[in-house]
Write an enzyme that holds these catalytic residues in place. Structure first.
Site, PDB file in Angstrom:
ATOM      1  N   ILE A   1     -32.465 -45.709 -92.260  1.00 52.50           N
ATOM      2  CA  ILE A   1     -33.030 -46.949 -91.710  1.00 52.50           C
ATOM      3  C   ILE A   1     -34.088 -47.457 -92.673  1.00 52.50           C
ATOM      4  O   ILE A   1     -35.187 -46.903 -92.778  1.00 52.50           O
ATOM      5  CB  ILE A   1     -33.632 -46.703 -90.307  1.00 52.50           C
ATOM      6  CG1 ILE A   1     -32.566 -46.133 -89.369  1.00 52.50           C
ATOM      7  CG2 ILE A   1     -34.205 -47.992 -89.732  1.00 52.50           C
ATOM      8  CD1 ILE A   1     -33.120 -45.531 -88.109  1.00 52.50           C
TER       9      ILE A   1
ATOM     10  N   LEU B   1     -34.118 -49.695 -96.709  1.00 51.20           N
ATOM     11  CA  LEU B   1     -33.625 -49.496 -98.073  1.00 51.20           C
ATOM     12  C   LEU B   1     -34.580 -50.153 -99.074  1.00 51.20           C
ATOM     13  O   LEU B   1     -34.172 -50.863 -99.980  1.00 51.20           O
ATOM     14  CB  LEU B   1     -32.201 -50.059 -98.216  1.00 51.20           C
ATOM     15  CG  LEU B   1     -31.395 -49.588 -99.439  1.00 51.20           C
ATOM     16  CD1 LEU B   1     -31.221 -48.072 -99.428  1.00 51.20           C
ATOM     17  CD2 LEU B   1     -30.044 -50.271 -99.486  1.00 51.20           C
ATOM     18  N   GLY B   2     -35.866 -49.885 -98.849  1.00 50.49           N
ATOM     19  CA  GLY B   2     -36.869 -50.333 -99.801  1.00 50.49           C
ATOM     20  C   GLY B   2     -37.014 -49.319-100.928  1.00 50.49           C
ATOM     21  O   GLY B   2     -36.053 -48.632-101.293  1.00 50.49           O
TER      22      GLY B   2
ATOM     23  N   GLU C   1     -42.825 -34.697 -93.723  1.00 51.65           N
ATOM     24  CA  GLU C   1     -43.565 -34.251 -94.899  1.00 51.65           C
ATOM     25  C   GLU C   1     -44.037 -35.416 -95.757  1.00 51.65           C
ATOM     26  O   GLU C   1     -45.142 -35.405 -96.293  1.00 51.65           O
ATOM     27  CB  GLU C   1     -42.687 -33.318 -95.744  1.00 51.65           C
ATOM     28  CG  GLU C   1     -43.330 -32.815 -97.027  1.00 51.65           C
ATOM     29  CD  GLU C   1     -44.549 -31.947 -96.781  1.00 51.65           C
ATOM     30  OE1 GLU C   1     -45.671 -32.419 -97.069  1.00 51.65           O
ATOM     31  OE2 GLU C   1     -44.386 -30.820 -96.294  1.00 51.65           O
TER      32      GLU C   1
ATOM     33  N   GLY D   1     -48.378 -53.377-108.811  1.00 49.98           N
ATOM     34  CA  GLY D   1     -47.663 -52.944-107.611  1.00 49.98           C
ATOM     35  C   GLY D   1     -48.300 -51.768-106.900  1.00 49.98           C
ATOM     36  O   GLY D   1     -47.715 -51.201-105.973  1.00 49.98           O
TER      37      GLY D   1
ATOM     38  N   GLU E   1     -51.046 -53.923-102.227  1.00 50.67           N
ATOM     39  CA  GLU E   1     -50.352 -55.023-101.566  1.00 50.67           C
ATOM     40  C   GLU E   1     -51.125 -56.325-101.769  1.00 50.67           C
ATOM     41  O   GLU E   1     -52.301 -56.329-102.154  1.00 50.67           O
ATOM     42  CB  GLU E   1     -50.241 -54.731-100.064  1.00 50.67           C
ATOM     43  CG  GLU E   1     -49.556 -53.425 -99.720  1.00 50.67           C
ATOM     44  CD  GLU E   1     -48.060 -53.473 -99.950  1.00 50.67           C
ATOM     45  OE1 GLU E   1     -47.509 -54.581-100.099  1.00 50.67           O
ATOM     46  OE2 GLU E   1     -47.443 -52.391 -99.998  1.00 50.67           O
TER      47      GLU E   1
ATOM     48  N   ASP F   1     -55.489 -46.420 -94.326  1.00 51.08           N
ATOM     49  CA  ASP F   1     -54.346 -45.621 -94.752  1.00 51.08           C
ATOM     50  C   ASP F   1     -54.737 -44.154 -94.940  1.00 51.08           C
ATOM     51  O   ASP F   1     -54.051 -43.246 -94.458  1.00 51.08           O
ATOM     52  CB  ASP F   1     -53.781 -46.192 -96.058  1.00 51.08           C
ATOM     53  CG  ASP F   1     -52.681 -45.330 -96.657  1.00 51.08           C
ATOM     54  OD1 ASP F   1     -51.522 -45.495 -96.258  1.00 51.08           O
ATOM     55  OD2 ASP F   1     -53.000 -44.496 -97.525  1.00 51.08           O
TER      56      ASP F   1
ATOM     57  N   LYS G   1     -53.678 -40.447 -92.740  1.00 54.59           N
ATOM     58  CA  LYS G   1     -53.248 -39.202 -93.391  1.00 54.59           C
ATOM     59  C   LYS G   1     -54.169 -38.038 -93.025  1.00 54.59           C
ATOM     60  O   LYS G   1     -53.706 -36.907 -92.824  1.00 54.59           O
ATOM     61  CB  LYS G   1     -53.205 -39.413 -94.905  1.00 54.59           C
ATOM     62  CG  LYS G   1     -52.133 -40.414 -95.336  1.00 54.59           C
ATOM     63  CD  LYS G   1     -52.251 -40.785 -96.799  1.00 54.59           C
ATOM     64  CE  LYS G   1     -51.226 -41.837 -97.179  1.00 54.59           C
ATOM     65  NZ  LYS G   1     -51.390 -42.326 -98.561  1.00 54.59           N
TER      66      LYS G   1
ATOM     67  N   GLY H   1     -44.683 -43.860-104.558  1.00 55.05           N
ATOM     68  CA  GLY H   1     -43.577 -44.107-105.485  1.00 55.05           C
ATOM     69  C   GLY H   1     -42.263 -43.706-104.863  1.00 55.05           C
ATOM     70  O   GLY H   1     -42.198 -42.784-104.040  1.00 55.05           O
TER      71      GLY H   1
END
Length: 427
Positions: free
Chosen positions: A9, A11-12, A129, A187, A190, A201, A205, A302
């Site tokens: 689900i 496909l980036g 993970e 890149g 954002e 973010d 984590k 990445g």
């Protein structure tokens, strides 16, 4: 050889990496698992956009129900991101008795407990993970390699965007604004970088890392969050003069029967391993009572590094299917945590103040420090402008409670402004 069929689900960047790695590494995967992995269906928003990227033997659809309702698909991989509609999709997948692999840190940090209960009810695996530190296999390492050791602290650089920006500010003397612009061009950031630069973010984590390390379930509101948006180049330079590098660190540590967690800029000694982590790389340092300090370093984001973590989860689930051992919680450690006393959280601090350049101003701050039972180890004064001085203090260890009192008292002065207060590591 038995085939295990997978639904993908998204496909980036990460989804494409998963597709590539399943194809390229099939021989090794089969050798390890005794099963052949087949990506049968991929759900995307725009089928026409991705058709050329996918071989004709893979079903490409814009309807995720094609994966949820397919009895042949045993494992679903969610790499679309975000909380909605990902939460509903994963819930439906688990209720359809699919095993789910996800890289969705926001969702796991916010609703991981609920989803884990649904997974257990359906005898399904839910593993993630790749949700923390990209290509670094930190979660499974904590589960397996620290199972018999008591973790005292976990800290690290868990956001590549902010680490890239701070690296440029230190090494190239760029302003925050210039470093952010370059990160966006490359890149690493954002167009709206708020989640990264404001520390959100990294906080998601750290919530997950705290669950694995301490068995505690922290909410976003339980963690003090400070980003890097207000870091000035002069503070980066001054920290370097003192022998430190400023890093955005997530820190979670056991304090009594509770857990202290914070995401904020920290002065790290230049010879400390975390000070050597540059650009978009991540590093997590785990301190165990028996093993001491261990450092895990690698790419924090990445396509292929993150896809590698996703694939390790797919392989783990495939082994469970083969052995008939599915339905176990990824992290079984549970421990009730009590509220912590801020008086028990002790660090030295870097304090940057701007004050009227007249006699008696530093004395005011010194008296305040005496009143709260704290003291300075270093003081530097420079000219800020024609009327003001910039004064930098590094304190001896003081508590969060003392720091809060100091901030409140300084706010009462018209002629003194506290511009920054950052923890100092390793003093």
């Amino acid at each position: 050889m038995e085939k295990i069929k997978i639904g993908l689900i998204g496909l980036g960047t990460v989804g494409s990496g998963v597709l590539e790695m399943v194809s390229n590494n099939q021989a090794k995967i089969s050798n390890i698992t005794g099963r052949e992995l087949i990506i049968k269906t991929i759900a995307v928003r725009n089928v026409a956009k991705h058709r050329s990227e996918v071989s004709d033997d893979i079903i490409l659809t814009d309807n995720v129900d094609d994966i949820i309702n397919d009895p042949e698909i045993k494992i679903a991989v969610e790499v679309m991101g975000g909380i909605d509609p990902a939460k509903e999709i994963i819930t439906n997948l688990l209720n359809a008795h699919k095993h789910v692999v996800t890289a969705n840190k926001d969702l796991i940090a916010s609703h991981g407990d609920e989803l884990a209960r649904i997974a257990r009810k359906n005898n399904a695996d839910l593993v993630y993970e790749a949700s923390v530190a990209g290509g670094i296999p930190i979660l499974r390492t904590i589960v397996n390699s620290f199972a018999a050791d008591e973790i005292l602290e976990v800290k690290g650089i868990v956001n590549g965007t902010t680490n890239y920006i701070l690296t440029q500010m230190q090494q190239k003397k760029w302003s925050y604004e210039d470093a952010l612009k370059k990160a966006q061009e490359l890149g690493f950031a954002e167009s709206d970088p708020t989640n990264d630069v404001a520390g959100i973010d990294a906080t998601y984590k750290m919530i997950i890392l705290s669950q694995f390390s301490f068995g505690s379930h922290l909410a976003l509101d339980d963690i003090n969050i400070e980003g890097i948006q207000n870091i000035k180049l002069e503070d980066v330079a001054q920290a370097a003069d003192f022998g430190y590098t400023i890093k955005l660190l997530g820190i979670a540590k056991r304090v009594g029967e509770g857990v202290f967690a914070e995401v904020a800029p920290v002065l790290v000694p230049s010879d400390h391993p975390l000070a050597t982590i540059h650009n978009e790389n991540n590093a997590v340092m785990v301190t165990g009572q028996a093993v001491g300090e261990t450092l895990f370093y690698g790419p924090g984001a990445g396509g292929l590094p993150t896809a590698n973590s996703v694939l390790s989860d797919i392989v783990s689930v495939t082994k469970n299917i083969a052995l008939g051992t599915t339905g176990n919680t990824f992290n079984n450690y549970q421990h009730e945590s009590e509220p912590i006393d801020k008086g028990d959280v002790i660090y030295p601090y870097y304090l940057s103040l701007q004050m009227l350049d007249v006699p008696g101003q530093i004395l005011k701050v010194t008296k305040l420090m005496m009143e709260i039972g704290a003291s300075f180890s270093q003081i530097v004064q420079t000219k800020a402008n024609d009327t003001d001085a910039r004064v930098i203090f590094i304190t001896h260890a003081m508590s969060k409670k003392q720091l809060a009192t100091l901030k409140a008292e300084i706010d009462k002065f018209d002629t003194i402004e506290l511009r920054a207060a950052y923890k100092v590591l390793g003093e």
